[in-house]
Design an enzyme around this catalytic site. Structure first.
Site, PDB file in Angstrom:
ATOM      1  N   SER A  79       1.475  66.737  22.419  1.00 58.10           N
ATOM      2  CA  SER A  79       0.234  67.505  22.209  1.00 58.10           C
ATOM      3  C   SER A  79      -0.902  66.802  22.944  1.00 58.10           C
ATOM      4  O   SER A  79      -0.816  65.600  23.223  1.00 58.10           O
ATOM      5  CB  SER A  79      -0.035  67.508  20.698  1.00 58.10           C
ATOM      6  OG  SER A  79      -1.374  67.780  20.430  1.00 58.10           O
ATOM      7  N   TYR A  95      -0.811  62.457  13.038  1.00 60.51           N
ATOM      8  CA  TYR A  95      -0.170  63.320  14.047  1.00 60.51           C
ATOM      9  C   TYR A  95      -0.396  62.770  15.457  1.00 60.51           C
ATOM     10  O   TYR A  95       0.535  62.658  16.253  1.00 60.51           O
ATOM     11  CB  TYR A  95      -0.770  64.716  13.916  1.00 60.51           C
ATOM     12  CG  TYR A  95      -0.268  65.749  14.899  1.00 60.51           C
ATOM     13  CD1 TYR A  95       1.003  66.287  14.771  1.00 60.51           C
ATOM     14  CD2 TYR A  95      -1.085  66.195  15.934  1.00 60.51           C
ATOM     15  CE1 TYR A  95       1.451  67.256  15.658  1.00 60.51           C
ATOM     16  CE2 TYR A  95      -0.642  67.167  16.822  1.00 60.51           C
ATOM     17  CZ  TYR A  95       0.626  67.691  16.672  1.00 60.51           C
ATOM     18  OH  TYR A  95       1.069  68.650  17.551  1.00 60.51           O
ATOM     19  N   LYS A 139       2.507  61.564  18.049  1.00 61.53           N
ATOM     20  CA  LYS A 139       2.716  62.242  19.332  1.00 61.53           C
ATOM     21  C   LYS A 139       2.560  61.240  20.476  1.00 61.53           C
ATOM     22  O   LYS A 139       3.252  61.336  21.494  1.00 61.53           O
ATOM     23  CB  LYS A 139       1.733  63.403  19.498  1.00 61.53           C
ATOM     24  CG  LYS A 139       2.065  64.608  18.621  1.00 61.53           C
ATOM     25  CD  LYS A 139       3.437  65.193  18.935  1.00 61.53           C
ATOM     26  CE  LYS A 139       3.670  66.562  18.339  1.00 61.53           C
ATOM     27  NZ  LYS A 139       5.077  66.998  18.439  1.00 61.53           N
TER      28      LYS A 139
HETATM   29  N1  LIG Z   1       0.652  75.058  17.724  1.00 58.67           N
HETATM   30  C1  LIG Z   1      -0.129  74.263  18.423  1.00 58.67           C
HETATM   31  O1  LIG Z   1      -1.340  74.522  18.590  1.00 58.67           O
HETATM   32  C2  LIG Z   1       0.447  73.020  19.061  1.00 58.67           C
HETATM   33  C3  LIG Z   1      -0.359  72.271  19.911  1.00 58.67           C
HETATM   34  C4  LIG Z   1       0.160  71.131  20.510  1.00 58.67           C
HETATM   35  C5  LIG Z   1       1.463  70.762  20.267  1.00 58.67           C
HETATM   36  N2  LIG Z   1       2.236  71.492  19.432  1.00 58.67           N
HETATM   37  C6  LIG Z   1       3.616  71.059  19.179  1.00 58.67           C
HETATM   38  O2  LIG Z   1       4.496  72.100  19.534  1.00 58.67           O
HETATM   39  C7  LIG Z   1       5.642  72.072  18.672  1.00 58.67           C
HETATM   40  C8  LIG Z   1       5.829  73.432  18.010  1.00 58.67           C
HETATM   41  O3  LIG Z   1       4.645  73.746  17.298  1.00 58.67           O
HETATM   42  P1  LIG Z   1       4.451  75.138  16.551  1.00 58.67           P
HETATM   43  O4  LIG Z   1       2.996  75.284  16.324  1.00 58.67           O
HETATM   44  O5  LIG Z   1       5.209  76.214  17.235  1.00 58.67           O
HETATM   45  O6  LIG Z   1       5.156  74.806  15.145  1.00 58.67           O
HETATM   46  P2  LIG Z   1       5.447  75.827  13.947  1.00 58.67           P
HETATM   47  O7  LIG Z   1       4.840  77.161  14.232  1.00 58.67           O
HETATM   48  O8  LIG Z   1       5.044  75.103  12.714  1.00 58.67           O
HETATM   49  O9  LIG Z   1       7.056  75.992  14.032  1.00 58.67           O
HETATM   50  C9  LIG Z   1       7.847  74.964  13.634  1.00 58.67           C
HETATM   51  C10 LIG Z   1       9.317  75.298  13.806  1.00 58.67           C
HETATM   52  O10 LIG Z   1      10.015  74.098  13.526  1.00 58.67           O
HETATM   53  C11 LIG Z   1      10.914  74.309  12.433  1.00 58.67           C
HETATM   54  N3  LIG Z   1      11.004  73.054  11.698  1.00 58.67           N
HETATM   55  C12 LIG Z   1      10.047  72.434  10.989  1.00 58.67           C
HETATM   56  N4  LIG Z   1      10.537  71.305  10.458  1.00 58.67           N
HETATM   57  C13 LIG Z   1      11.826  71.200  10.865  1.00 58.67           C
HETATM   58  C14 LIG Z   1      12.863  70.268  10.627  1.00 58.67           C
HETATM   59  N5  LIG Z   1      12.677  69.191   9.857  1.00 58.67           N
HETATM   60  N6  LIG Z   1      14.074  70.470  11.210  1.00 58.67           N
HETATM   61  C15 LIG Z   1      14.290  71.568  11.978  1.00 58.67           C
HETATM   62  N7  LIG Z   1      13.344  72.485  12.239  1.00 58.67           N
HETATM   63  C16 LIG Z   1      12.128  72.307  11.665  1.00 58.67           C
HETATM   64  C17 LIG Z   1      10.301  75.499  11.651  1.00 58.67           C
HETATM   65  O11 LIG Z   1      11.239  76.223  10.861  1.00 58.67           O
HETATM   66  P3  LIG Z   1      11.641  75.752   9.361  1.00 58.67           P
HETATM   67  O12 LIG Z   1      10.359  75.555   8.612  1.00 58.67           O
HETATM   68  O13 LIG Z   1      12.491  76.851   8.820  1.00 58.67           O
HETATM   69  O14 LIG Z   1      12.414  74.477   9.500  1.00 58.67           O
HETATM   70  C18 LIG Z   1       9.829  76.355  12.834  1.00 58.67           C
HETATM   71  O15 LIG Z   1      10.920  77.027  13.419  1.00 58.67           O
HETATM   72  C19 LIG Z   1       5.403  70.936  17.689  1.00 58.67           C
HETATM   73  O16 LIG Z   1       6.037  69.772  18.133  1.00 58.67           O
HETATM   74  C20 LIG Z   1       3.898  70.768  17.714  1.00 58.67           C
HETATM   75  O17 LIG Z   1       3.498  69.478  17.339  1.00 58.67           O
HETATM   76  C21 LIG Z   1       1.760  72.611  18.813  1.00 58.67           C
END
Ligand SMILES: NC(=O)c1ccc[n+]([C@@H]2O[C@H](COP(=O)([O-])OP(=O)(O)OC[C@H]3O[C@@H](n4cnc5c(N)ncnc54)[C@H](OP(=O)(O)O)[C@@H]3O)[C@@H](O)[C@H]2O)c1
Length: 268
Positions: A138, A151, A155
């Site tokens: 991130s 976080y 990261k």
């Molecule tokens: N969204 C943003 O603005 C943003 C910005 C920068 C970086 N990121 C990074 O991008 C990545 C994805 O973010 P996102 O926003 O798409 O996340 P999200 O919407 O919270 O989706 C998370 C996914 O991961 C699964 N998950 C969570 N814990 C898990 C575990 N212990 N084992 C297996 N699966 C698991 C969830 O399903 P279940 O709950 O069913 O397990 C879901 O499919 C992350 O690494 C995040 O830090 C996101």
């Protein structure tokens, strides 16, 4: 990408699902993963309806037995593994001194230890096919951010892991990459942790939010080009340069905006 096998952790919804979809559109056979089997099945069914070859493995990557099973099942189903995208991750908004240790542990486990567990088991298979090992970080991993300290630091630790593995696997033909993603539009199902470790809706309105499909396309392009680093968005690139060459300036700008950040991120 045609007929390659790609595993994306945390891909039942959000950015992970779109990365998996983007890889499938390019001809990959995909393994999707998450903990909740119902949501995962819904995504697998949707992918099949689009004509994609998909295998779904419900597994919690923070458990090393689950991480092992995830790779074993992927290998059993498709016989090879070309791409691993360590995407599963969760954020925590809070003041460090008020954050419960249990909440800290959960953030470290899912963003960091989980990525290590899955990568360790996948590595021999990825090396065999000169594949791709990718970490999703991130912009919060470029410079320490207030109220995102847990976080942000986790990261940042992924940077060191990716750098180390890139050197350690030198000469094997493996591509190691890390993507620093900016704030992205939240999936309606997305939840983050607060200081007490409760799941809450992510605070919005802080930054311009990127559409999820754009983010996914850029990550996949980075894989295709075998790049080591992707820093997403112009503001991210500026932040990257400033954090590398003028970290004092970044700290100063964050300090100046501390009250505003606290209000917008914590509602305090
Ligand atoms: N969204 C943003 O603005 C943003 C910005 C920068 C970086 N990121 C990074 O991008 C990545 C994805 O973010 P996102 O926003 O798409 O996340 P999200 O919407 O919270 O989706 C998370 C996914 O991961 C699964 N998950 C969570 N814990 C898990 C575990 N212990 N084992 C297996 N699966 C698991 C969830 O399903 P279940 O709950 O069913 O397990 C879901 O499919 C992350 O690494 C995040 O830090 C996101």
């Amino acid at each position: 990408m045609k007929d390659k096998v790609a595993l994306v952790t945390g891909s039942s919804y959000g950015i992970g699902r779109e990365i998996a979809r983007e890889l499938a559109k390019r001809g990959c056979r995909v393994v999707i993963n998450a903990r909740n089997p119902q949501r995962l099945k819904k995504t697998a069914d949707e992918f099949r309806e689009s004509g994609f070859e998909v295998h779904a493995v419900a597994a919690d990557i923070t458990k090393k037995e689950d991480a092992e099973r995830l790779i074993e099942e992927s290998m059993m189903r498709f016989g090879r593994l070309d791409i691993l995208v360590n995407n599963a991750g969760t954020n925590l908004f809070g003041e460090f001194e008020k954050t419960e240790p249990e909440a800290m542990r959960r953030i470290v486990e899912v963003n960091y230890l989980g990525a290590m567990y899955v990568s360790k088991v996948a590595l021999p298979h990825l090396k065999e096919v000169q594949g791709h090992l990718v970490f999703i970080s991130s912009l919060a991993g470029l410079h320490g951010l207030p109220y995102l300290s847990v976080y942000s630091s986790v990261k940042m630790a992924l940077t060191s892991l990716a750098q180390s593995l890139r050197i350690e696997t030198h000469g094997t033909g493996l591509h190691v990459g890390i993507a620093y993603i900016g704030a992205t539009k939240a999936d309606p199902e997305k939840r983050v942790l607060n200081e007490k470790g409760e799941l809450i809706k992510r605070p919005e309105g802080l930054l311009k939010l990127e559409p999820i499909p754009d983010v996914a396309r850029r990550v996949v392009r980075m894989i295709e080009r075998r790049n080591f680093r992707l820093v997403h968005t112009p503001i991210g690139k500026l932040n990257d340069l400033a954090s590398r060459y003028f970290p004092g300036l970044v700290s100063w700008a964050l300090r100046r905006n501390l009250k505003k950040l606290k209000r917008e991120m914590l509602g305090k």
